[in-house]
Write a protein that holds these residues in place. Structure first.
Motif, PDB file in Angstrom:
ATOM      1  N   VAL A   9      -0.709   3.843  -3.361  1.00 12.36           N
ATOM      2  CA  VAL A   9       0.184   4.600  -2.137  1.00 12.36           C
ATOM      3  C   VAL A   9      -0.632   5.360  -1.306  1.00 12.36           C
ATOM      4  N   GLY A  10      -0.588   5.199  -0.260  1.00  6.04           N
ATOM      5  CA  GLY A  10      -1.072   5.778   0.792  1.00  6.04           C
ATOM      6  C   GLY A  10      -2.394   5.368   1.208  1.00  6.04           C
ATOM      7  N   LEU A  11      -2.610   4.606   2.180  1.00  3.46           N
ATOM      8  CA  LEU A  11      -3.659   3.811   2.561  1.00  3.46           C
ATOM      9  C   LEU A  11      -4.731   4.495   3.643  1.00  3.46           C
ATOM     10  N   ARG A  12      -4.556   5.717   4.116  1.00  2.00           N
ATOM     11  CA  ARG A  12      -5.545   6.356   4.792  1.00  2.00           C
ATOM     12  C   ARG A  12      -6.675   6.746   4.004  1.00  2.00           C
ATOM     13  N   PHE A  13      -6.414   7.176   2.890  1.00  2.01           N
ATOM     14  CA  PHE A  13      -7.793   7.380   1.981  1.00  2.01           C
ATOM     15  C   PHE A  13      -7.781   6.364   1.100  1.00  2.01           C
ATOM     16  N   GLY A  14      -6.608   5.722   0.623  1.00  2.00           N
ATOM     17  CA  GLY A  14      -6.408   4.921  -0.486  1.00  2.00           C
ATOM     18  C   GLY A  14      -7.221   3.704  -0.060  1.00  2.00           C
ATOM     19  N   SER A  15      -7.355   3.286   1.041  1.00  2.00           N
ATOM     20  CA  SER A  15      -8.292   2.041   1.297  1.00  2.00           C
ATOM     21  C   SER A  15      -9.646   2.132   1.072  1.00  2.00           C
ATOM     22  N   THR A  16     -10.224   3.594   1.076  1.00  2.00           N
ATOM     23  CA  THR A  16     -11.331   3.832   0.645  1.00  2.00           C
ATOM     24  C   THR A  16     -11.665   3.561  -1.151  1.00  2.00           C
ATOM     25  N   VAL A  17     -10.582   4.210  -1.523  1.00  2.00           N
ATOM     26  CA  VAL A  17     -10.518   4.056  -3.165  1.00  2.00           C
ATOM     27  C   VAL A  17     -10.434   2.654  -3.367  1.00  2.00           C
ATOM     28  N   LEU A  62       8.100   1.130  -6.845  1.00  2.00           N
ATOM     29  CA  LEU A  62       8.215   1.527  -8.172  1.00  2.00           C
ATOM     30  C   LEU A  62       9.253   0.572  -8.679  1.00  2.00           C
ATOM     31  N   GLU A  63       9.911  -0.199  -7.986  1.00  2.00           N
ATOM     32  CA  GLU A  63      10.992  -1.225  -8.615  1.00  2.00           C
ATOM     33  C   GLU A  63      10.252  -2.346  -9.185  1.00  2.00           C
ATOM     34  N   ASP A  64       9.039  -2.611  -8.618  1.00  2.00           N
ATOM     35  CA  ASP A  64       8.124  -3.793  -9.003  1.00  2.00           C
ATOM     36  C   ASP A  64       7.642  -3.611 -10.499  1.00  2.00           C
ATOM     37  N   GLN A  65       8.349  -4.338 -11.219  1.00  2.00           N
ATOM     38  CA  GLN A  65       8.018  -4.042 -12.715  1.00  2.00           C
ATOM     39  C   GLN A  65       6.663  -4.927 -12.957  1.00  2.00           C
ATOM     40  N   ASP A  66       5.861  -5.333 -12.228  1.00  2.00           N
ATOM     41  CA  ASP A  66       4.522  -6.015 -12.349  1.00  2.00           C
ATOM     42  C   ASP A  66       3.504  -4.833 -12.315  1.00  2.00           C
ATOM     43  N   VAL A  67       4.047  -3.833 -11.563  1.00  2.00           N
ATOM     44  CA  VAL A  67       3.038  -2.524 -11.501  1.00  2.00           C
ATOM     45  C   VAL A  67       3.149  -1.945 -12.760  1.00  2.00           C
ATOM     46  N   HIS A  68       1.831  -1.541 -13.105  1.00  2.00           N
ATOM     47  CA  HIS A  68       1.733  -0.875 -14.330  1.00  2.00           C
ATOM     48  C   HIS A  68       1.478   0.483 -14.015  1.00  2.00           C
ATOM     49  N   VAL A  69       0.576   0.765 -13.350  1.00  2.00           N
ATOM     50  CA  VAL A  69       0.284   2.130 -12.738  1.00  2.00           C
ATOM     51  C   VAL A  69      -0.043   2.499 -11.337  1.00  2.00           C
ATOM     52  N   ILE A  70       0.142   3.751 -10.978  1.00  2.00           N
ATOM     53  CA  ILE A  70       0.013   3.915  -9.294  1.00  2.00           C
ATOM     54  C   ILE A  70      -0.990   4.907  -9.145  1.00  2.00           C
ATOM     55  N   GLY A  71      -1.958   4.436  -8.103  1.00  2.00           N
ATOM     56  CA  GLY A  71      -2.801   5.306  -7.600  1.00  2.00           C
ATOM     57  C   GLY A  71      -2.286   5.971  -6.258  1.00  2.00           C
ATOM     58  N   LEU A  72      -2.209   7.296  -6.573  1.00  2.00           N
ATOM     59  CA  LEU A  72      -1.413   7.946  -5.368  1.00  2.00           C
ATOM     60  C   LEU A  72      -2.440   8.891  -4.293  1.00  2.00           C
ATOM     61  N   PHE A  73      -2.539   8.565  -3.121  1.00  2.00           N
ATOM     62  CA  PHE A  73      -3.393   8.857  -2.396  1.00  2.00           C
ATOM     63  C   PHE A  73      -2.938   9.504  -0.913  1.00  2.00           C
ATOM     64  N   THR A  74      -1.694  10.006  -1.266  1.00  3.54           N
ATOM     65  CA  THR A  74      -1.109  10.860  -0.084  1.00  3.54           C
ATOM     66  C   THR A  74      -1.559  12.127   0.264  1.00  3.54           C
ATOM     67  N   PRO A  75      -1.513  12.854   1.146  1.00  2.00           N
ATOM     68  CA  PRO A  75      -1.734  14.212   1.283  1.00  2.00           C
ATOM     69  C   PRO A  75      -1.334  15.018   0.250  1.00  2.00           C
ATOM     70  N   PRO A  76      -1.942  15.997  -0.198  1.00  2.00           N
ATOM     71  CA  PRO A  76      -1.742  17.033  -1.322  1.00  2.00           C
ATOM     72  C   PRO A  76      -0.392  17.583  -1.083  1.00  2.00           C
ATOM     73  N   ALA A  77       0.152  18.039  -0.251  1.00  2.00           N
ATOM     74  CA  ALA A  77       1.435  18.774   0.249  1.00  2.00           C
ATOM     75  C   ALA A  77       2.695  18.051  -0.065  1.00  2.00           C
ATOM     76  N   GLY A  78       3.371  18.288  -1.217  1.00  2.00           N
ATOM     77  CA  GLY A  78       4.511  17.514  -1.733  1.00  2.00           C
ATOM     78  C   GLY A  78       4.188  16.359  -2.635  1.00  2.00           C
ATOM     79  N   ARG A  79       2.583  16.390  -3.259  1.00  2.00           N
ATOM     80  CA  ARG A  79       2.623  15.535  -4.028  1.00  2.00           C
ATOM     81  C   ARG A  79       3.202  15.369  -5.367  1.00  2.00           C
ATOM     82  N   ALA A  80       3.612  16.762  -5.745  1.00  2.00           N
ATOM     83  CA  ALA A  80       4.354  16.782  -7.011  1.00  2.00           C
ATOM     84  C   ALA A  80       5.684  16.098  -7.047  1.00  2.00           C
ATOM     85  N   GLU A  81       6.422  16.177  -5.906  1.00  2.00           N
ATOM     86  CA  GLU A  81       7.466  15.324  -5.815  1.00  2.00           C
ATOM     87  C   GLU A  81       7.658  13.982  -5.999  1.00  2.00           C
TER      88      GLU A  81
END
Length: 342
Positions: A9-17, A62-81
């Motif tokens: 999630v979040g492909l600006r930096f997520g693409s690098t990851v 998140l509704e995709d049951q075939d996804v087991h884990v999430i890589g979250l690479f959005t900006p830090p503000a609001g990441r807790a939510e």
């Protein structure tokens, strides 16, 4: 070993990851299954490139049951939510530094994840201390180096960035940018070596960048145990040394010298201890090559933790939040021009 499906999630930096994940050992543990970004064209392009599913909202992913884990690479503000929504959907999270802007929100969501038996890791601080930290702690004990006294560390690189409308342009969401974006690695390492901070003072300037945020900065930290630290961070130095990060760490009876970040990813750097044999007064040194992995994503540790339901220990949660408290005080100090209490 059966690989787990990951959604990024979040492909600006997520693409690098993604590139790092597929090119490195992380690909032994996780299979890229889906990508997600609110910019539909970015998600579709990335999905086509890697032959995976595109999503334009995190709720759909998140509704995709075939996804087991999430890589979250959005900006830090609001990441807790966002992490709250992810763990409540029954998935675990790998994310990146800085974890959040708000230390209290970070504390709350990390403890909620722990109570729910969900795993939340990030690259800095990582769940397992990297080589440099482990050797320093071992040698402090081996040579009885006494109390920590001070630390100086730098991080510089040549960036000549232009505004793009993203969060890097916002002084509120990206305060004291060189420290917030790169110096956070050093802050997190210092927290693990020197403990919680007491006061923070920041200074910054804007020399060469086209962005509204600063590109030249330094932060001073007084730790609760009396140790002092200073970090210089700059995007303005063009000397061919990309991500140069020298560190000097003083203890009562010895001094460590090391480059926190190597010139090349994965390259080993020399850790040198200079001390004195207190039985005869003679100078004594010890050195070793350590991996420069201060910001490495520990995919192997994440995989094992998810498989075995090994949730974050209290010490790891505390290390994450203490680093964010320093960042928050740094932001206030840069605005006020005063020393701020953590």
């Amino acid at each position: 070993m059966e690989r787990m499906n990951i959604g990024i999630v979040g492909l600006r930096f997520g693409s690098t990851v993604i590139e790092e994940l597929l090119a490195g050992k992380g690909g032994d543990y996780f299979r890229l299954h889906a990508v997600c970004d609110t910019d539909a064209s970015k998600a579709d392009h990335c999905a086509l490139k890697y032959g995976v599913k595109p999503y334009h909202s995190i709720d759909e992913l998140l509704e995709d049951q075939d996804v087991h884990v999430i890589g979250l690479f959005t900006p830090p503000a609001g990441r807790a939510e966002l992490i709250d929504r992810i763990i409540c959907s029954g998935k675990d999270v790998m994310t990146t530094k800085p974890f959040e802007l708000d230390p209290q929100k970070a504390w709350d969501i990390l403890n909620k994840a722990r109570d729910m038996k969900r795993v939340v890791h990030l690259n800095s601080p990582g769940p397992v201390g990297h080589d440099m930290l482990q050797y320093i702690k071992a040698w402090v004990e081996k040579y009885d180096l006494g109390i920590p006294v001070g630390c100086r560390s730098d991080i510089w690189v040549n960036y000549r960035e232009q505004p793009d409308g993203g969060w890097y342009d916002d002084p509120e969401r990206c305060p004291v940018a060189p420290i917030f974006r790169l110096g956070i690695y050093i802050i997190n390492d210092m927290i693990r070596l020197l403990g919680p901070a007491h006061k923070v003072s920041a200074m910054s300037s804007r020399l060469l960048t086209g962005r509204p945020t600063v590109d030249n900065s330094q932060v001073s930290i007084l730790f609760k145990n009396g140790a002092l630290a200073n970090i210089f961070g700059s995007f303005c130095v063009d000397d061919s040394q990309r991500y140069k990060g020298p560190l000097i760490l003083n203890y009562e009876h010895g001094t460590f010298y090391c480059d926190v970040m190597p010139v090349k990813d994965g390259e080993a750097v020399k850790l040198l201890l200079v001390t004195r044999d207190r039985s005869n007064g003679e100078r004594r040194t010890e050195e070793i090559q350590v991996t420069g992995d201060s910001g490495r994503y520990q995919w192997d540790v994440f995989y094992e933790s998810v498989q075995k339901r090994q949730v974050n220990e209290e010490e790891y949660i505390r290390d994450i939040v203490e680093g964010l408290k320093v960042i928050e005080a740094m932001r206030r100090s840069d605005q006020s021009g005063k020393v701020e209490v953590v």
